[in-house]
Design a protein around this motif. Structure first.
Motif, short mmCIF file in Angstrom:
data_model
loop_
_atom_site.label_atom_id
_atom_site.label_comp_id
_atom_site.label_asym_id
_atom_site.label_seq_id
_atom_site.Cartn_x
_atom_site.Cartn_y
_atom_site.Cartn_z
N GLY A 1 -6.97 -0.44 13.59
CA GLY A 1 -6.73 0.17 12.29
C GLY A 1 -5.49 1.05 12.22
O GLY A 1 -5.14 1.53 11.15
N THR A 2 -4.80 1.26 13.34
CA THR A 2 -3.59 2.07 13.33
C THR A 2 -2.43 1.27 12.73
O THR A 2 -2.42 0.04 12.78
N LEU A 3 -1.49 2.00 12.15
CA LEU A 3 -0.36 1.39 11.45
C LEU A 3 0.93 1.66 12.21
O LEU A 3 1.24 2.81 12.55
N VAL B 1 2.05 -4.06 4.42
CA VAL B 1 1.25 -4.02 5.65
C VAL B 1 0.77 -5.43 6.00
O VAL B 1 0.17 -6.12 5.18
N PHE B 2 1.05 -5.81 7.25
CA PHE B 2 0.63 -7.10 7.78
C PHE B 2 -0.44 -6.89 8.85
O PHE B 2 -0.55 -5.80 9.41
N PHE C 1 15.20 4.03 -0.99
CA PHE C 1 14.30 4.13 0.15
C PHE C 1 13.61 2.80 0.44
O PHE C 1 13.47 2.39 1.59
N GLY C 2 13.17 2.13 -0.61
CA GLY C 2 12.54 0.84 -0.43
C GLY C 2 11.13 0.91 0.12
O GLY C 2 10.42 1.90 -0.05
N VAL C 3 10.75 -0.14 0.83
CA VAL C 3 9.40 -0.32 1.34
C VAL C 3 9.47 -0.52 2.86
O VAL C 3 10.26 -1.33 3.34
N LEU C 4 8.65 0.21 3.60
CA LEU C 4 8.57 0.00 5.05
C LEU C 4 7.71 -1.23 5.33
O LEU C 4 6.82 -1.57 4.55
N ARG D 1 0.85 -1.20 0.00
CA ARG D 1 0.00 0.00 0.00
C ARG D 1 0.87 1.24 0.00
O ARG D 1 1.99 1.23 0.52
N MET D 2 0.33 2.31 -0.54
CA MET D 2 0.92 3.64 -0.38
C MET D 2 0.22 4.26 0.82
O MET D 2 -1.00 4.39 0.83
N VAL D 3 1.00 4.62 1.85
CA VAL D 3 0.43 5.07 3.12
C VAL D 3 0.86 6.50 3.42
O VAL D 3 2.03 6.85 3.25
N ASP D 4 -0.07 7.31 3.86
CA ASP D 4 0.22 8.68 4.30
C ASP D 4 1.22 8.60 5.45
O ASP D 4 0.98 7.92 6.45
N LYS D 5 2.34 9.30 5.32
CA LYS D 5 3.41 9.21 6.32
C LYS D 5 2.94 9.65 7.71
O LYS D 5 3.50 9.20 8.71
N HIS D 6 1.93 10.49 7.78
CA HIS D 6 1.42 10.97 9.07
C HIS D 6 0.55 9.93 9.78
O HIS D 6 0.21 10.12 10.95
#
Length: 126
Positions: free
Chosen positions: A50-52, A77-78, A39-42, A5-10
């Protein structure tokens, strides 16, 4: 395998209960030399609410937070069972990695045509 996923950094948090401390020089270097291919993937865990939460990549996340041109971050995301499994993902993921050796770095820098490295290679060859 997780979900890319592309996730908002905030919307990404770090649990300091099990994460190691930030390396401020590393964060500054990543931010200053930002380049998507490096940079790669976090790796994140999506908790029941629901928090990441970061399980791998907190220094890269901190570097992205310093940049106004980076808003979305590529993440795997897992949905892990609990905090214990989240900490285990951090532990296993970071324990099984091996840093680059000096010769591995040297060989890669030769290919990238790093000027100082090419000079050293020429001196050794002579």
């Amino acid at each position: 395998p997780g979900e890319l996923r592309m996730v908002d950094k905030h919307k990404i948090s770090v649990d300091h209960e099990y994460q190691r401390g930030l390396v401020s020089d590393k964060v500054k270097r990543i931010a200053a030399q930002f380049w998507w291919p490096a940079f790669g993937v976090l790796t994140l865990n999506e908790r029941e609410d629901g928090t990441l939460w970061v399980t791998d990549g907190q220094n890269r996340h901190a570097a992205a937070m310093r940049r106004s041109d980076v808003t979305l971050i590529p993440c795997n995301v897992f949905r892990l069972r609990d905090l214990s499994e989240e900490a285990r993902a951090f532990l296993v993921g970071n324990t099984n990695r091996k840093p680059l050796s000096a010769i591995d770095k040297f060989n890669a820098k030769v290919i990238t045509q790093d000027e100082a490295t090419l000079l050293v290679k020429a001196l050794v060859a002579s």
